[in-house]
Scaffold this motif. Structure first.
Motif, short mmCIF file in Angstrom:
data_model
loop_
_atom_site.label_atom_id
_atom_site.label_comp_id
_atom_site.label_asym_id
_atom_site.label_seq_id
_atom_site.Cartn_x
_atom_site.Cartn_y
_atom_site.Cartn_z
N PRO A 140 13.06 -4.56 4.98
CA PRO A 140 14.11 -5.59 5.10
C PRO A 140 14.08 -6.53 3.90
CG PRO A 140 12.91 -5.33 7.17
CD PRO A 140 12.16 -4.54 6.14
N LYS A 141 15.23 -7.07 3.55
CA LYS A 141 15.32 -7.98 2.41
C LYS A 141 14.38 -9.16 2.63
CE LYS A 141 18.64 -10.44 -0.49
NZ LYS A 141 20.08 -10.78 -0.69
N GLY A 142 13.49 -9.34 1.66
CA GLY A 142 12.49 -10.40 1.80
C GLY A 142 11.44 -10.08 2.83
N GLY A 143 11.37 -8.82 3.23
CA GLY A 143 10.45 -8.41 4.29
C GLY A 143 9.00 -8.40 3.84
N ASN A 144 8.11 -8.36 4.81
CA ASN A 144 6.68 -8.38 4.52
C ASN A 144 5.96 -7.31 5.33
OD1 ASN A 144 7.00 -9.51 7.02
ND2 ASN A 144 5.64 -11.27 6.66
N LEU A 145 6.50 -6.09 5.32
CA LEU A 145 5.88 -4.99 6.03
C LEU A 145 4.97 -4.22 5.09
CD1 LEU A 145 8.98 -3.65 8.03
CD2 LEU A 145 7.37 -5.48 8.66
N ALA A 146 3.92 -3.61 5.65
CA ALA A 146 2.96 -2.88 4.83
C ALA A 146 2.36 -1.72 5.62
CB ALA A 146 1.84 -3.81 4.36
N VAL A 147 1.87 -0.72 4.90
CA VAL A 147 1.21 0.43 5.51
C VAL A 147 -0.28 0.13 5.67
CG1 VAL A 147 0.61 2.88 5.23
CG2 VAL A 147 2.87 2.05 4.51
N VAL A 148 -0.81 0.36 6.85
CA VAL A 148 -2.26 0.21 7.07
C VAL A 148 -2.95 1.30 6.23
CG1 VAL A 148 -4.11 0.24 8.77
CG2 VAL A 148 -1.86 -0.65 9.39
N PRO A 149 -3.86 0.95 5.33
CA PRO A 149 -4.32 1.90 4.31
C PRO A 149 -5.25 3.01 4.78
CG PRO A 149 -5.46 -0.19 4.06
CD PRO A 149 -4.39 -0.41 5.10
N ASP A 150 -6.04 2.81 5.83
CA ASP A 150 -7.08 3.80 6.12
C ASP A 150 -7.18 4.17 7.59
OD1 ASP A 150 -7.99 1.40 7.01
OD2 ASP A 150 -10.00 1.57 6.19
N LEU A 151 -6.11 3.96 8.35
CA LEU A 151 -6.10 4.29 9.77
C LEU A 151 -5.02 5.33 10.03
CD1 LEU A 151 -6.97 3.85 12.71
CD2 LEU A 151 -5.36 1.92 12.83
N TYR A 152 -5.42 6.45 10.62
CA TYR A 152 -4.49 7.56 10.86
C TYR A 152 -4.58 8.01 12.32
CZ TYR A 152 -4.62 7.91 5.77
OH TYR A 152 -4.55 7.62 4.43
#
Length: 301
Positions: free
Chosen positions: A203-215
Motif C-alpha cells: 500500500p502507498k506509504g505502507g509498512n509491510l515486510a516479509v518475516v525473514p527466517d520463518l517458513y
C-alpha cells in the motif's frame, strides 16, 4: 469489362482447384493456447514451461499460438472462465479435489510443475510485528494469530485443518491493504511469490515486510488446469511435460528461475513448521516432483 471477367475467371479457377484438392491456407490447424496470468513470482517460469511442453510436442500435434490473459479475475471467477474455455483455456494453480459441476469442466494435468516449492510459505506482516514474529518458536504460538488468505484458495482448508484461524474474505490484490488495516495478523504466500507480490501490492506509504527466517510447509502441488473443451491441449501438455521431466529440461528451467528461493529454504537457522495436508485424489504421474527438494529436512511428512 474484359479484364474484370478474366480476373474473375482466374480467381474462380484457383478457388475450384483448391477446393477440389482439399487445400485452403486458412484451414491449416492451429491450436490456440490462451493462458491466464498467475502471480508475479511464478508467471515467467510457468509461461516458459508451458511453451517448453508445447515445443516438445511440435511433431505430434498442430502448430500452436500462445498468448496470455492477465485480467484480475480472482480464483473463483477465474475457474469459471477457464471452464467455459473461450477467453482462457489453461492456467497453473494448486491441484484440487474434483468435486462439483464446475470442477467437472476442468481437466488437471497430473504432473506437478513446481517441484514442491509452492508448499513452502513465507509470512508477510506489519513491520512493527517483526520483533514478535522473531520470538516464535512453536506452532502453538503462531496458531494464536490469524492468517489472511484469498477467497476459495485451497490453503484455507489446510490452515483450518491444522487449527489456524483464517480470514479469507479478500482477493490477492486486496489482502495487503487488509493486513495494513489489521484485519488479520499475517499473510501467507509461497516463497517464490512473497517478495515480488509485496513489491507490487505494498500500500502507498505502507509498512509491510516479509518475516525473514520463518517458513510453513504443506504439500501443495501446482499443476496446469485446462478447460475440458480443450482436451487435445490437456493431452498435449501431459505428453510434453513427461518428456521435459524425463530429459531434465523441466528441472533445469525450474532451478534457473528459483535458485534464490531454494537457497532461502535451505538456510541455516531457519524455522519451519510442517502442516498436515492430504494430496488431492488425482491420477498422479509417478515421481513427478523433484526428489532433492522434497527430501528437505523438516518437510518429510
Amino acid at each position: 469489362m474484359m479484364r474484370f471477367l478474366q480476373t474473375t475467371l482466374v480467381a474462380l479457377f484457383i478457388f475450384s482447384v483448391g477446393a477440389s484438392s482439399g487445400w485452403c491456407a486458412e484451414e491449416a490447424p492451429v491450436m490456440d493456447v490462451r493462458y491466464w496470468d498467475s502471480t508475479k513470482g511464478r508467471f515467467n517460469y510457468e509461461y516458459e514451461l508451458l511453451r517448453l511442453a508445447l515445443e516438445k510436442t511440435v511433431e505430434d500435434y498442430p502448430a500452436y499460438r500462445l498468448s496470455h490473459h492477465n485480467e484480475n479475475l480472482g480464483s473463483s471467477r477465474g475457474r469459471r472462465v477457464l471452464a467455459e474455455g473461450r477467453k482462457i483455456n489453461v492456467y497453473a494453480a494448486p491441484a484440487r479435489e474434483k468435486l462439483g459441476a464446475l470442477e467437472a469442466q476442468i481437466h488437471s494435468v497430473p504432473i506437478p510443475i513446481l517441484g514442491g516449492l509452492m508448499g513452502y510459505r513465507q509470512l508477510i506482516v506489519r513491520e512493527n510485528a517483526l520483533p514478535a514474529m522473531a520470538t516464535i518458536t512453536s506452532e502453538d504460538e503462531l496458531q494464536k494469530l490469524t492468517v489472511g488468505q484469498g477467497q476459495h484458495w485451497p490453503d484455507v482448508a489446510i490452515f483450518r485443518r491444522n487449527g489456524y484461524p483464517v480470514n479469507d474474505s479478500g482477493r490477492l490484490s486486496s489482502l495487503f491493504s487488509m493486513l495494513e488495516q489489521q484485519r488479520f495478523d499475517y499473510l501467507s504466500l509461497g516463497v517464490i511469490e512473497a517478495n515480488r507480490e509485496l513489491a507490487v501490492h505494498q500500500p502507498k506509504g505502507g509498512n509491510l515486510a516479509v518475516v525473514p527466517d520463518l517458513y510453513l510447509y504443506y504439500p501443495l502441488p501446482v499443476v496446469f488446469h485446462v478447460s475440458v473443451s480443450s482436451d487435445l491441449l490437456a493431452e498435449r501438455l501431459e505428453a510434453g511435460l513427461r518428456r521435459a521431466l524425463n530429459d531434465g529440461s523441466m528441472e533445469a528451467l525450474f532451478r534457473a528461475h528459483f535458485a534464490e528461493a531454494l537457497a532461502a529454504i535451505h538456510q541455516e537457522g531457519r524455522r519451519l513448521f510442517v502442516l498436515d495436508a492430504p494430496l488431492p485424489d488425482l491420477d498422479w504421474v509417478p515421481q513427478s516432483e523433484f526428489p532433492p527438494l522434497m527430501r528437505l529436512k523438516g518437510a518429510d511428512r
